[in-house]
Every structure is written in C-alpha cells, then in structure tokens.
Design a protein around this motif. Structure first.
Motif, PDB file in Angstrom:
ATOM      1  N   UNK A   1       1.709   8.735  -3.369  1.00  0.00           N
ATOM      2  CA  UNK A   1       0.709   8.950  -4.402  1.00  0.00           C
ATOM      3  C   UNK A   1       0.162  10.368  -4.299  1.00  0.00           C
ATOM      4  N   UNK A   2      -0.108  10.994  -5.435  1.00  0.00           N
ATOM      5  CA  UNK A   2      -0.814  12.274  -5.493  1.00  0.00           C
ATOM      6  C   UNK A   2      -1.915  12.161  -6.534  1.00  0.00           C
TER       7      UNK A   2
ATOM      8  N   UNK B   1      -3.878   9.740 -11.033  1.00  0.00           N
ATOM      9  CA  UNK B   1      -3.071   9.458  -9.843  1.00  0.00           C
ATOM     10  C   UNK B   1      -1.637   9.272 -10.318  1.00  0.00           C
ATOM     11  N   UNK B   2      -0.720   9.912  -9.638  1.00  0.00           N
ATOM     12  CA  UNK B   2       0.691   9.761  -9.988  1.00  0.00           C
ATOM     13  C   UNK B   2       1.434   9.128  -8.825  1.00  0.00           C
ATOM     14  N   UNK B   3       2.461   8.384  -9.165  1.00  0.00           N
ATOM     15  CA  UNK B   3       3.343   7.780  -8.181  1.00  0.00           C
ATOM     16  C   UNK B   3       4.613   8.618  -8.146  1.00  0.00           C
TER      17      UNK B   3
ATOM     18  N   UNK C   1       0.857  -1.178   0.000  1.00  0.00           N
ATOM     19  CA  UNK C   1       0.000   0.000   0.000  1.00  0.00           C
ATOM     20  C   UNK C   1       0.891   1.225   0.000  1.00  0.00           C
ATOM     21  N   UNK C   2       0.729   2.069  -0.998  1.00  0.00           N
ATOM     22  CA  UNK C   2       1.534   3.290  -1.103  1.00  0.00           C
ATOM     23  C   UNK C   2       0.674   4.455  -0.628  1.00  0.00           C
ATOM     24  N   UNK C   3       1.122   5.149   0.422  1.00  0.00           N
ATOM     25  CA  UNK C   3       0.305   6.225   0.995  1.00  0.00           C
ATOM     26  C   UNK C   3       0.329   7.489   0.151  1.00  0.00           C
TER      27      UNK C   3
END
Length: 198
Positions: free
Chosen positions: A111-112, A128-130, A66-68
C-alpha cells in the motif's frame, strides 16, 4: 447493549467472574464482535451469529489479509507517495478479493498513500493505492517507479515499434519524459487499486 452495568464484562474478562456468560449475553457479544461463541466460553458454533435480527458487522479475521505499506530503500519525497505510520501502516482487504487482484500471491501486494497532485485527476492527495510489486512487466499502465531520490507514481506508455517508453503525469501541469529506454526505469510495481475518502 447488554443492559448490564459496565463491571459485568470487566469482571468476566479480568477475573473470570462469572465463570460463564449468560447464554443470551454470549450470543449477543459473539454476533457483535464477529467471533465464535466458543471464544467466549460457549459451545462450538458458527462465527458471529446474528441475534434478534442484529446484522453481523464483522467477519472472521481469517477472511482478511493485512497488506503492509511499501517501504523501499532510499529517501521518499512527500510529493508523490509516502509510507504511513502507526495504525495506517497496513490496510485490511478481503482475502479472496486480494488473491484475485494479485498477479503472484497477496504477499506481493503493498500500500502507498498519495501526496501531491502529479497524477490528478486519476489519483488525488490522500488516496491509498494498492501496488502489485510482482507485476513489473513493462506495458501501458500506472506504475510505481523509484528514482535516485524519490518514489514516483507515473503513467507508462510503451511505443510498440521502438519499445521506448513515455513516462507521464496525468496532471498536464507536470512535464513528461519522452522516449526513455526501458532499462533506465526502476519499476517497483503496478497500481491495481485506488481507494479514497469522499
């Protein structure tokens, strides 16, 4: 799916009745939910075995990270990027893939969600970008910058001779900052992936 009334599983989960699920039911549920039969009271075995040619839709949760959401200090304007809340506060990525894209471990990924059109057509509203927050080395690419009052997503171009930086939007309607000193930029990370709804 099991051909039983709704109370069958409810009784098993809440009251432990029956003590054991029927073998076919257990296999079918393990395959559907992507868990081992052992978690449903059966013998140890592979996770989420397919039953009656049913595809395995869910993999073991250990295969994913899970990437916050990136939440830097300071006010965040809604014109470039904004943090998500609730169920969108993190995104799941396949662990091996996330490791391969991160420069220094998956812990540095964030993530943004894009808002506004300053980076259109490369990035559009709702994308959504990583962001690899460990990758702050100044070079050509798309980066997340922090200013006094906001977070900006911008394309950086470094002059190889002077080492000064052009900070630009991909949308020609927005102005660029020409010839910026590199030390004036507060780089939060490099954009390494984008996902969007079609």
């Amino acid at each position: 799916m099991l051909g039983r009334n709704p109370t069958y599983i409810q009784q098993f989960v809440k009251r432990g009745v029956p003590r054991k699920l029927a073998e076919d039911d257990r296999r079918r549920l393990a395959a559907h939910f992507g868990v081992s039969e052992q978690e449903l009271g059966g013998p140890p075995g592979p996770i989420g075995r397919a039953v009656h040619n049913e595809p395995q839709l869910v993999r073991d949760s250990r295969d994913y990270v899970l990437v916050p959401h990136l939440t830097p200090d300071g006010q965040i304007t809604p014109t470039d990027a904004t943090p998500a809340s609730g169920p969108e506060s993190a995104l799941a990525f396949q662990a091996q893939w996330a490791k391969s894209i991160a420069s220094d471990g998956v812990e540095a990924l964030s993530v943004l969600r894009i808002e506004g059109d300053s980076m259109y057509p490369t990035l559009t509203e709702g994308d959504h970008i990583l962001v690899d927050t460990a990758d702050r080395r100044l070079r050509d690419g798309v980066f997340v910058l922090r200013t006094d009052e906001s977070i900006l997503i911008r394309r950086l171009s470094v002059n190889p001779t002077t080492k000064r930086v052009r900070v630009s939007c991909d949308n020609a309607s927005y102005s660029s900052w020409e010839d910026c000193p590199s030390e004036s930029l507060d780089i939060l990370g490099r954009v390494v992936w984008v996902g969007r709804r079609l």
